[in-house]
Write a protein that holds these residues in place. Structure first.
Motif, PDB file in Angstrom:
ATOM      1  N   TRP A 199       3.203  10.670  -9.333  1.00  0.00           N
ATOM      2  CA  TRP A 199       2.586  11.072 -10.587  1.00  0.00           C
ATOM      3  C   TRP A 199       1.597  12.210 -10.407  1.00  0.00           C
ATOM      4  N   ALA A 200       0.919  12.259  -9.277  1.00  0.00           N
ATOM      5  CA  ALA A 200      -0.002  13.384  -9.030  1.00  0.00           C
ATOM      6  C   ALA A 200       0.783  14.688  -8.934  1.00  0.00           C
ATOM      7  N   ARG A 238       0.834  -1.209   0.000  1.00  0.00           N
ATOM      8  CA  ARG A 238       0.000   0.000   0.000  1.00  0.00           C
ATOM      9  C   ARG A 238       0.863   1.252   0.000  1.00  0.00           C
ATOM     10  N   GLY A 239       1.978   1.220   0.734  1.00  0.00           N
ATOM     11  CA  GLY A 239       2.900   2.359   0.743  1.00  0.00           C
ATOM     12  C   GLY A 239       3.514   2.593  -0.627  1.00  0.00           C
ATOM     13  N   ALA A 240       3.878   1.513  -1.314  1.00  0.00           N
ATOM     14  CA  ALA A 240       4.445   1.653  -2.656  1.00  0.00           C
ATOM     15  C   ALA A 240       3.407   2.231  -3.621  1.00  0.00           C
ATOM     16  N   LEU A 241       2.170   1.778  -3.494  1.00  0.00           N
ATOM     17  CA  LEU A 241       1.114   2.307  -4.348  1.00  0.00           C
ATOM     18  C   LEU A 241       0.873   3.785  -4.064  1.00  0.00           C
ATOM     19  N   ALA A 242       0.844   4.151  -2.797  1.00  0.00           N
ATOM     20  CA  ALA A 242       0.647   5.561  -2.436  1.00  0.00           C
ATOM     21  C   ALA A 242       1.816   6.412  -2.938  1.00  0.00           C
ATOM     22  N   SER A 243       3.037   5.896  -2.812  1.00  0.00           N
ATOM     23  CA  SER A 243       4.207   6.628  -3.298  1.00  0.00           C
ATOM     24  C   SER A 243       4.125   6.845  -4.801  1.00  0.00           C
ATOM     25  N   HIS A 244       3.723   5.817  -5.512  1.00  0.00           N
ATOM     26  CA  HIS A 244       3.566   5.935  -6.965  1.00  0.00           C
ATOM     27  C   HIS A 244       2.507   6.979  -7.305  1.00  0.00           C
ATOM     28  N   GLY A 245       1.383   6.937  -6.595  1.00  0.00           N
ATOM     29  CA  GLY A 245       0.315   7.900  -6.859  1.00  0.00           C
ATOM     30  C   GLY A 245       0.729   9.325  -6.550  1.00  0.00           C
ATOM     31  N   VAL A 246       1.433   9.521  -5.433  1.00  0.00           N
ATOM     32  CA  VAL A 246       1.879  10.873  -5.070  1.00  0.00           C
ATOM     33  C   VAL A 246       2.887  11.393  -6.087  1.00  0.00           C
ATOM     34  N   ALA A 306       3.751  15.280 -10.304  1.00  0.00           N
ATOM     35  CA  ALA A 306       4.315  15.590 -11.622  1.00  0.00           C
ATOM     36  C   ALA A 306       3.263  16.241 -12.514  1.00  0.00           C
ATOM     37  N   TRP A 307       2.065  15.639 -12.567  1.00  0.00           N
ATOM     38  CA  TRP A 307       1.017  16.218 -13.396  1.00  0.00           C
ATOM     39  C   TRP A 307       0.508  17.535 -12.816  1.00  0.00           C
ATOM     40  N   GLY A 308       0.520  17.656 -11.490  1.00  0.00           N
ATOM     41  CA  GLY A 308       0.157  18.930 -10.870  1.00  0.00           C
ATOM     42  C   GLY A 308       1.134  20.032 -11.250  1.00  0.00           C
ATOM     43  N   PHE A 309       2.421  19.696 -11.313  1.00  0.00           N
ATOM     44  CA  PHE A 309       3.436  20.666 -11.722  1.00  0.00           C
ATOM     45  C   PHE A 309       3.210  21.105 -13.164  1.00  0.00           C
ATOM     46  N   VAL A 310       2.906  20.159 -14.047  1.00  0.00           N
ATOM     47  CA  VAL A 310       2.624  20.498 -15.445  1.00  0.00           C
ATOM     48  C   VAL A 310       1.397  21.406 -15.526  1.00  0.00           C
ATOM     49  N   ALA A 311       0.359  21.086 -14.763  1.00  0.00           N
ATOM     50  CA  ALA A 311      -0.854  21.911 -14.770  1.00  0.00           C
ATOM     51  C   ALA A 311      -0.570  23.315 -14.231  1.00  0.00           C
ATOM     52  N   ALA A 312       0.244  23.404 -13.182  1.00  0.00           N
ATOM     53  CA  ALA A 312       0.571  24.718 -12.617  1.00  0.00           C
ATOM     54  C   ALA A 312       1.372  25.551 -13.618  1.00  0.00           C
ATOM     55  N   CYS A 313       2.295  24.933 -14.324  1.00  0.00           N
ATOM     56  CA  CYS A 313       3.069  25.664 -15.336  1.00  0.00           C
ATOM     57  C   CYS A 313       2.164  26.157 -16.464  1.00  0.00           C
ATOM     58  N   ALA A 314       1.252  25.295 -16.915  1.00  0.00           N
ATOM     59  CA  ALA A 314       0.335  25.707 -17.975  1.00  0.00           C
ATOM     60  C   ALA A 314      -0.573  26.837 -17.509  1.00  0.00           C
ATOM     61  N   LEU A 315      -1.010  26.767 -16.254  1.00  0.00           N
ATOM     62  CA  LEU A 315      -1.851  27.831 -15.709  1.00  0.00           C
ATOM     63  C   LEU A 315      -1.074  29.139 -15.602  1.00  0.00           C
ATOM     64  N   LEU A 316       0.186  29.062 -15.212  1.00  0.00           N
ATOM     65  CA  LEU A 316       1.017  30.267 -15.127  1.00  0.00           C
ATOM     66  C   LEU A 316       1.174  30.921 -16.504  1.00  0.00           C
ATOM     67  N   VAL A 317       1.438  30.122 -17.514  1.00  0.00           N
ATOM     68  CA  VAL A 317       1.575  30.658 -18.867  1.00  0.00           C
ATOM     69  C   VAL A 317       0.255  31.269 -19.329  1.00  0.00           C
ATOM     70  N   ALA A 318      -0.857  30.616 -19.005  1.00  0.00           N
ATOM     71  CA  ALA A 318      -2.162  31.156 -19.393  1.00  0.00           C
ATOM     72  C   ALA A 318      -2.437  32.481 -18.677  1.00  0.00           C
ATOM     73  N   LEU A 319      -2.114  32.560 -17.395  1.00  0.00           N
ATOM     74  CA  LEU A 319      -2.311  33.824 -16.672  1.00  0.00           C
ATOM     75  C   LEU A 319      -1.412  34.935 -17.215  1.00  0.00           C
ATOM     76  N   LEU A 320      -0.192  34.583 -17.609  1.00  0.00           N
ATOM     77  CA  LEU A 320       0.681  35.591 -18.231  1.00  0.00           C
ATOM     78  C   LEU A 320       0.084  36.087 -19.550  1.00  0.00           C
TER      79      LEU A 320
END
Length: 154
Positions: free
Chosen positions: A77-78, A67-75, A80-94
């Motif tokens: 990737w979440a 369960r810890g390995a699964l949670a680590s995997h989920g965190v 990583a994709w959150g970082f991509v979304a934040a970067c895209a949002l920053l560019v959109a706000l600019l």
């Protein structure tokens, strides 16, 4: 191949069957009640119990590790994709900010257009921060072990 007929059981009483049941036991062994098995030694019972408990603990630890390995995997990737979304949002706000400055500049001048857009973005950031603080307070409340309202932690 000729079919053979089964032989019927003997119907007469024999010396080994004094009651004349023809070899049918009716719930009992033909030679008397079955012998009881010897009792299991207490050491064997305790050893089996300890082995079962040990295997249960090992299985639970393996489950927790999985369960810890699964949670680590989920965190991973979440985030990583959150970082991509934040970067895209920053560019959109600019892009929105630059577009708003370019639209307002001919009407109010470049400096005032920049100040208006900056003030609007600061207001948006303040509102988002206030909402984030309230949401974090909800999380703290949900994770608190004592839910009775004895005082506010804010």
């Amino acid at each position: 191949m000729p079919a053979q007929k089964p032989t019927p059981p003997p119907t007469s009483a024999s010396a080994s069957d004094p009651h004349g049941f023809g070899g049918v036991s009716h719930g009992y062994a033909p030679d008397g009640p079955p012998s009881t098995p010897p009792p299991v030694p207490l050491e064997d019972i305790v050893r089996d119990l300890v082995d079962d408990a040990k295997q249960t603990v090992q299985a639970e630890l393996a489950l927790l590790e999985a369960r810890g390995a699964l949670a680590s995997h989920g965190v991973k990737w979440a985030s990583a994709w959150g970082f991509v979304a934040a970067c895209a949002l920053l560019v959109a706000l600019l892009a929105v900010a630059f577009g708003a400055i370019l639209v307002l500049a001919p009407h109010v001048g470049p400096l005032l257009a920049t100040l208006i857009v900056v003030a609007a973005l600061i207001g948006l950031a303040g509102f988002a921060g206030w909402r984030a603080k309230r949401s974090a307070g909800d999380v703290k409340l949900a994770l608190r072990s004592d839910l009775s309202p004895q005082g506010s932690d804010d």
